[in-house]
Motif scaffolding. Structure first.
Motif, short mmCIF file in Angstrom:
data_model
loop_
_atom_site.label_atom_id
_atom_site.label_comp_id
_atom_site.label_asym_id
_atom_site.label_seq_id
_atom_site.Cartn_x
_atom_site.Cartn_y
_atom_site.Cartn_z
N ILE A 1 0.77 -1.20 -0.03
CA ILE A 1 0.03 0.02 0.14
C ILE A 1 0.83 1.02 0.00
CG2 ILE A 1 -0.52 0.98 2.17
CD1 ILE A 1 -3.21 -0.63 1.96
N PHE B 1 1.54 3.35 -3.22
CA PHE B 1 0.44 3.90 -3.69
C PHE B 1 0.19 5.09 -2.79
CE2 PHE B 1 -4.22 3.78 -4.45
CZ PHE B 1 -4.31 4.08 -5.68
N PHE B 2 0.26 4.98 -1.41
CA PHE B 2 0.23 6.02 -0.61
C PHE B 2 1.02 7.32 -0.84
CE2 PHE B 2 1.08 8.16 3.58
CZ PHE B 2 -0.20 8.41 4.07
N VAL C 1 -0.65 9.09 -3.73
CA VAL C 1 -2.03 9.59 -3.17
C VAL C 1 -1.79 10.84 -2.28
CG1 VAL C 1 -4.10 9.57 -1.75
CG2 VAL C 1 -3.31 7.80 -3.33
N SER D 1 -11.38 9.65 -1.63
CA SER D 1 -10.84 8.51 -1.24
C SER D 1 -11.67 7.17 -0.83
CB SER D 1 -10.09 8.46 -0.15
OG SER D 1 -9.44 7.39 0.40
N GLY E 1 -10.37 4.54 0.17
CA GLY E 1 -9.13 3.84 0.61
C GLY E 1 -8.83 3.42 1.86
N VAL E 2 -9.75 4.15 2.90
CA VAL E 2 -9.36 4.01 4.42
C VAL E 2 -10.04 2.83 5.05
CG1 VAL E 2 -10.00 5.18 6.55
CG2 VAL E 2 -9.12 6.55 4.58
N GLY E 3 -9.13 2.22 5.90
CA GLY E 3 -9.44 1.05 6.50
C GLY E 3 -10.17 1.45 8.02
N GLU E 4 -10.80 2.35 8.18
CA GLU E 4 -11.09 2.68 9.61
C GLU E 4 -12.62 3.45 9.41
OE1 GLU E 4 -8.81 5.45 11.91
OE2 GLU E 4 -8.05 6.11 10.19
N TYR F 1 -5.75 -8.96 5.56
CA TYR F 1 -4.89 -8.11 6.04
C TYR F 1 -3.37 -8.17 6.24
CZ TYR F 1 -3.77 -4.65 9.64
OH TYR F 1 -3.18 -3.43 10.43
N ALA G 1 -9.27 7.49 -5.20
CA ALA G 1 -8.32 6.42 -4.54
C ALA G 1 -9.14 5.21 -3.96
CB ALA G 1 -7.46 7.17 -3.21
N VAL H 1 -7.88 0.86 -3.30
CA VAL H 1 -6.63 0.09 -3.22
C VAL H 1 -6.73 -1.12 -3.67
CG1 VAL H 1 -5.04 -0.94 -1.29
CG2 VAL H 1 -6.66 0.73 -0.47
N PHE I 1 -3.37 -7.04 -0.82
CA PHE I 1 -3.54 -8.04 0.35
C PHE I 1 -3.22 -9.33 -0.09
CE2 PHE I 1 -6.28 -4.22 0.09
CZ PHE I 1 -6.10 -3.84 1.54
N ARG J 1 -9.81 -2.83 -3.71
CA ARG J 1 -10.84 -2.68 -2.47
C ARG J 1 -11.37 -1.47 -2.33
NH1 ARG J 1 -8.34 -2.17 3.51
NH2 ARG J 1 -8.09 -0.04 2.87
N ALA K 1 -17.03 3.34 4.23
CA ALA K 1 -16.92 4.03 5.42
C ALA K 1 -16.58 5.61 5.17
CB ALA K 1 -15.69 3.87 6.55
N ARG L 1 -8.85 11.36 8.52
CA ARG L 1 -8.35 10.12 8.37
C ARG L 1 -7.28 10.05 7.18
NH1 ARG L 1 -13.28 6.55 7.26
NH2 ARG L 1 -13.86 8.28 6.14
N MET L 2 -6.34 9.17 7.30
CA MET L 2 -5.28 9.07 6.04
C MET L 2 -6.12 8.70 4.91
SD MET L 2 -1.68 7.12 7.75
CE MET L 2 -2.79 5.80 8.44
N ILE L 3 -5.56 9.04 3.82
CA ILE L 3 -6.38 8.78 2.48
C ILE L 3 -6.51 7.22 2.13
CG2 ILE L 3 -6.53 9.06 -0.07
CD1 ILE L 3 -5.59 11.90 0.48
N VAL L 4 -5.16 6.77 2.51
CA VAL L 4 -5.14 5.28 2.06
C VAL L 4 -4.51 4.48 3.49
CG1 VAL L 4 -4.19 3.48 0.75
CG2 VAL L 4 -4.85 5.56 -0.33
N CYS L 5 -5.18 3.58 3.88
CA CYS L 5 -4.51 2.57 4.94
C CYS L 5 -5.21 1.28 4.91
CB CYS L 5 -4.72 3.42 6.29
SG CYS L 5 -6.33 3.42 7.09
N PRO L 6 -4.32 0.46 5.37
CA PRO L 6 -4.59 -1.10 5.33
C PRO L 6 -5.80 -1.33 6.33
CG PRO L 6 -2.75 -0.91 6.38
CD PRO L 6 -3.02 0.44 5.96
#
Lengths: 387, 160
Positions: free
Chosen positions: A18, A21-22, A25, A33, A35-38, A124, A346, A348, A353, A362, A366, B155-160
């Motif tokens: 990642i 790519f990060f 971006v 985006s 692209g966020v995982g939260e 993950y 953006a 992913v 993965f 992906r 959110a 939030r960060m634009i991309v994160c795993p």
């Protein structure tokens, strides 16, 4: 410093897929985006408030290595209430710094040099590197789109060797959004029961299961002694920055993990632990509200991809959809890089993965509905050129 | 579906019927029909826009007025509430438990205008025993929305 002074174990690990790519971006402006995982929610205020209160009262000292007893009790009550798994808070629960620490601890507590760890992919990003750092050998099981990225008994069985020490079971899954239904788990249990293979069940997205209840493999009596459950507060209560997770499992394994934890970490942050007690006691409604909100957005994103002619299976967990972009003739990386350059969206690449994520991207939902709709619109413009 | 539809609409009434249908996993026609039913049953009572008037040039003040009244035989508080809520200056009326009977939210251009409304219209009503007027100085949050600038996605634009 000279590079060769670093541990070869570390330098041998490729940087996160990642990462590259990060870097692209972050230099761009006005990017939408996915692209966020939260979560896009803030931590519910009553939980934050409890953290603040603990600070005001000066509760700023180490807690027990395993975590506050009160918190461990709440964790066991929660696991019993939600997933019908019973644990002793004194000996079977460890509070960790995020579920990520739990992954690392479980692997380090189990692996002897050369032990094989089965890792279903796409999944993950930390399982493989943590396995390698612990001296183990990652054995990747490529799950398939035609099975909606569930792990099948056949795939599992085909990869078991005398050296297999553990299976990582990452469901609900990041990045695919796949879940394991009861009948899927039953077949896995058939393969694993009475074997000396431990299941590291990463259930961090358990509360984000749609249209049914999450089932933990630890709730199968024959698997109880063979399973360590990893869970936490990040996804369920929108508490990513608090770094709060926990592990629950057989006494011997938890004791071993606690040993590493007490030397490496001491204890999880106390403020976060007090907030965690509040979350478990009074957070059910918040979880319900967030799940319901994600669910609507999930359907919106799936439908959006299908409407533009991409294959997209219905993900029933986490907050990701994993559409197939093979029809465009582009690789995952090309797709994401061009999408970013041309439409400033953006997403992913699935390959971040695992190699078997090739042909997929992906996308997280959110985000606000407005944001999702704009992103879908832009992606549609992009995809049109190729199919 | 009803409950979920209302929960979504309460937060965003601008979503199209198509999007609502997708989000709820039902047919478009069903959503359309349900909305019409909800409107007919006056469960959905209107579609408004939440505006932070403080950010505009418009002069306006809001006051919360505590009103004590004598309930009337056979009518309870409803009749007096009816007389009060029909004034266009009145934005909301609630029957309360506790130290007073009605909360009346009044909006006007100036404090004087609101004060005059209370003095000339509200206080003289037959059954009104007393009023206490509290002016709103600043609105921090309304209908669940915080009126504070600069709430952006960090939030960060991309994160795993």
């Amino acid at each position: 410093m000279k590079e060769h002074l670093l541990a070869s174990k570390v330098t041998g690990i490729p940087p996160s897929g990642i990462r590259k790519f990060f870097d692209i971006v972050t230099e761009m402006k006005d990017v939408i985006s996915l692209g966020v995982g939260e979560p896009d929610f803030d931590t519910p205020w009553h939980i934050r408030e409890e953290g603040i209160y603990s600070l005001e009262k000066g509760k700023t000292i180490y807690t027990s290595n395993s975590g506050l007893m009160e918190l461990r009790q709440e964790i066991t009550l929660y696991l019993e209430r939600r997933y019908k798994i019973g644990y002793d808070p004194k000996t079977q629960v460890l509070v960790t710094v995020g579920a990520s620490e739990g992954i690392d601890l479980a692997l380090r507590a189990l692996i002897n040099p050369g032990d094989e760890i089965l890792i279903p992919e796409p999944s993950y990003v930390s399982y493989k590197p943590c396995t390698v750092l612990a001296g183990g050998v990652p054995v990747v099981i490529a799950t398939k789109a035609e099975n909606e990225f569930r792990l099948t008994a056949e795939e599992l069985e085909a990869n078991i060797t005398p050296k297999t020490k553990a299976l990582i079971l990452p469901y609900p899954n990041n990045p695919t959004g796949a879940i394991m239904r009861k009948e899927d788990l039953e077949k896995i249990v058939e393969v694993l029961k009475n074997k000396d293979i431990i299941v590291i069940s990463d259930e961090i997205y358990a509360e984000l299961t749609y249209g049914g209840e999450h089932i933990s493999i630890a709730s199968f009596p024959e698997m109880y002694e063979q399973t360590v459950v990893l869970n936490g507060f990040s996804k369920a209560y929108a508490m990513t920055g608090w770094r709060m997770g926990y592990a629950a499992g057989p006494q011997a394994l938890i004791a071993a993990m606690t040993k590493i934890h007490q030397y490496a970490i001491m204890c999880a942050p106390s403020t976060s632990q007090y907030a965690g007690i509040q979350a478990l006691r009074h957070g059910d409604e918040d979880v319900q509200m967030m799940r319901s909100s994600y669910d609507g957005r999930r359907r919106l994103l799936v439908q959006g991809f299908r409407d533009m002619g991409l294959d997209c299976f219905e993900p029933l967990g986490a907050f990701y959809v994993f559409p197939c972009i093979q029809k465009t003739g582009l690789s995952s990386n090309e797709f994401c890089e061009r999408l970013l350059q041309e439409q400033k969206v953006a997403a992913v690449p699935g390959t971040a993965f695992g190699d078997c994520g090739e042909g997929f991207i992906r996308c997280s939902y959110a985000y606000s509905v407005e944001n999702l709709k704009e992103a879908l619109h832009r992606i549609e413009q992009f995809v049109k050129k190729y199919i | 579906m009803r409950q979920k539809l209302l929960e979504i609409l309460e937060k965003d009434s601008r979503l199209s019927v198509e999007d609502l249908a997708t989000m709820l996993g039902v047919q478009k026609e069903d959503v359309q029909r349900e909305i019409e039913t909800l409107e007919a049953e006056q469960i959905i009572c209107g579609y408004h826009t939440l505006i932070n008037w403080d950010q505009t040039d418009k002069e306006s003040v809001t006051a919360l007025i505590e009103v004590k009244v004598t309930p009337q035989r056979g009518e309870g508080f409803d009749k007096i509430a009816h007389r009060i809520y029909n004034f266009s200056e009145v934005k909301a009326v609630y029957l309360m438990s506790g130290g007073f009977d009605l909360t009346v939210i009044v909006e006007g251009k100036t404090m004087k205008e609101v004060a005059l409304f209370v003095a000339h219209k509200l206080a003289p009503l037959d059954t009104v025993l007393s009023t206490a007027t509290h002016f709103v100085l600043k609105k921090y949050k309304e209908y669940g929305i915080i009126f504070e600038k600069g709430q952006k996605d960090e939030r960060m634009i991309v994160c795993p």
